[in-house]
Design an enzyme around this catalytic site. Structure first.
Site, PDB file in Angstrom:
ATOM      1  N   ASP A  86      32.033 -36.054  -9.820  1.00 43.09           N
ATOM      2  CA  ASP A  86      32.453 -36.994  -9.096  1.00 43.09           C
ATOM      3  C   ASP A  86      33.185 -36.580  -7.853  1.00 43.09           C
ATOM      4  OD1 ASP A  86      30.912 -39.615 -10.391  1.00 43.09           O
ATOM      5  OD2 ASP A  86      31.936 -38.547 -11.876  1.00 43.09           O
ATOM      6  N   GLU A  93      24.960 -48.490 -13.602  1.00 46.45           N
ATOM      7  CA  GLU A  93      26.368 -48.333 -14.025  1.00 46.45           C
ATOM      8  C   GLU A  93      26.443 -49.751 -14.833  1.00 46.45           C
ATOM      9  OE1 GLU A  93      28.457 -47.822 -10.525  1.00 46.45           O
ATOM     10  OE2 GLU A  93      28.327 -45.970 -10.508  1.00 46.45           O
TER      11      GLU A  93
END
Length: 257
Positions: A11, A130
């Site tokens: 990320d 998510e």
């Protein structure tokens, strides 16, 4: 049975590799290119690059990182964050990405999944989901904007719809478990893998190898995306691969790790 893929998830925020807990409290780890090359040398099967703040800019900011990575690293590369059009996807493919992952834009305009699938092939489009437990509704709810905004959508139903729209793979991240090292949300992952006919990559919660083995005994994801354990050198890629093989699970055999 296909090989189980060991995948490093990176990320990125402002060209830096970062890591948080439940997608919050982000801490800088270092240079993403350094870590990507490190994982490649250690035998990683794939890499995932996610622009964690792409929604703030309305576009993906990883083109240069992808270009540099693709020069020296020869494993499949998935890139996500801020992809809102065919042009955005095309730019990343031209830079060296093998697959693009979309979340926010897919929920806001689901036909984007179909457009990318039709243009570049189903294998090139990953639906990133998510999910976070919503106790009042008794569902896993899909979130957007890097886990900041609830959508009201049932994540399991959204996964099935994504398949029908043309997604070739699902990256399933448990927000509740992400960065906690408490183990995968096995119930969530099994609910999706039992339902969809495409590969599912499980992300969020791995703290030790037993967590992966526990998951594989119940569910059947085709890959695990790992961040914390790799970034902080808690587990070696070779250790995971050895345990996978010792437990009769198929994975790629790599020589001289």
């Amino acid at each position: 049975m296909r090989n189980t893929r060991i995948i490093a998830r990176l990320d990125i925020k402002s060209q830096k590799l970062i890591k948080g807990i439940q997608l919050e409290g982000l801490r800088i780890i270092g240079d993403p290119s350094f870590y990507a090359e490190k994982y490649y040398r250690e035998g990683i099967d794939e890499l995932i690059f996610m622009d964690s703040v792409a929604s703030l800019y309305g576009r993906n900011n990883l083109l240069e990182i992808v270009k540099e990575t693709a020069k020296n690293i020869f494993v499949p590369l998935t890139v996500g964050g801020g992809i809102r059009s065919l042009d955005d996807a095309n730019n990343l493919f031209r830079a060296g990405a093998d697959k693009v992952a979309i979340n926010t834009a897919a929920i806001q305009r689901p036909e984007l999944i179909t457009e990318i699938s039709n243009k570049f092939g189903k294998q090139a489009i990953v639906l990133s989901i998510e999910a976070k437990i919503n106790k009042s509704k008794n569902i896993w709810e899909a979130f957007i904007e890097n886990g900041r905004e609830p959508t009201g959508l049932n994540a399991i139903e959204w996964a099935l719809k994504g398949v029908k729209l043309g997604a070739g793979e699902i990256l399933l991240t448990s927000i509740d478990r992400e960065g906690t090292r408490r183990g995968f949300d096995i119930d969530l992952i099994k609910s999706v893998t039992d339902l969809v006919p495409i590969p599912v990559i499980a992300s969020g919660g791995m703290g030790k190898i037993d967590h992966f083995l526990d998951l594989m005994r119940v569910a059947s994801p085709e890959g695990i995306a790992i961040a914390d354990c790799f970034h902080y050198s808690r587990i070696k890629i070779s250790e995971i691969r050895k345990e996978i093989l010792n437990n009769g699970i198929k994975t790629r055999e790599v020589v001289d790790l």
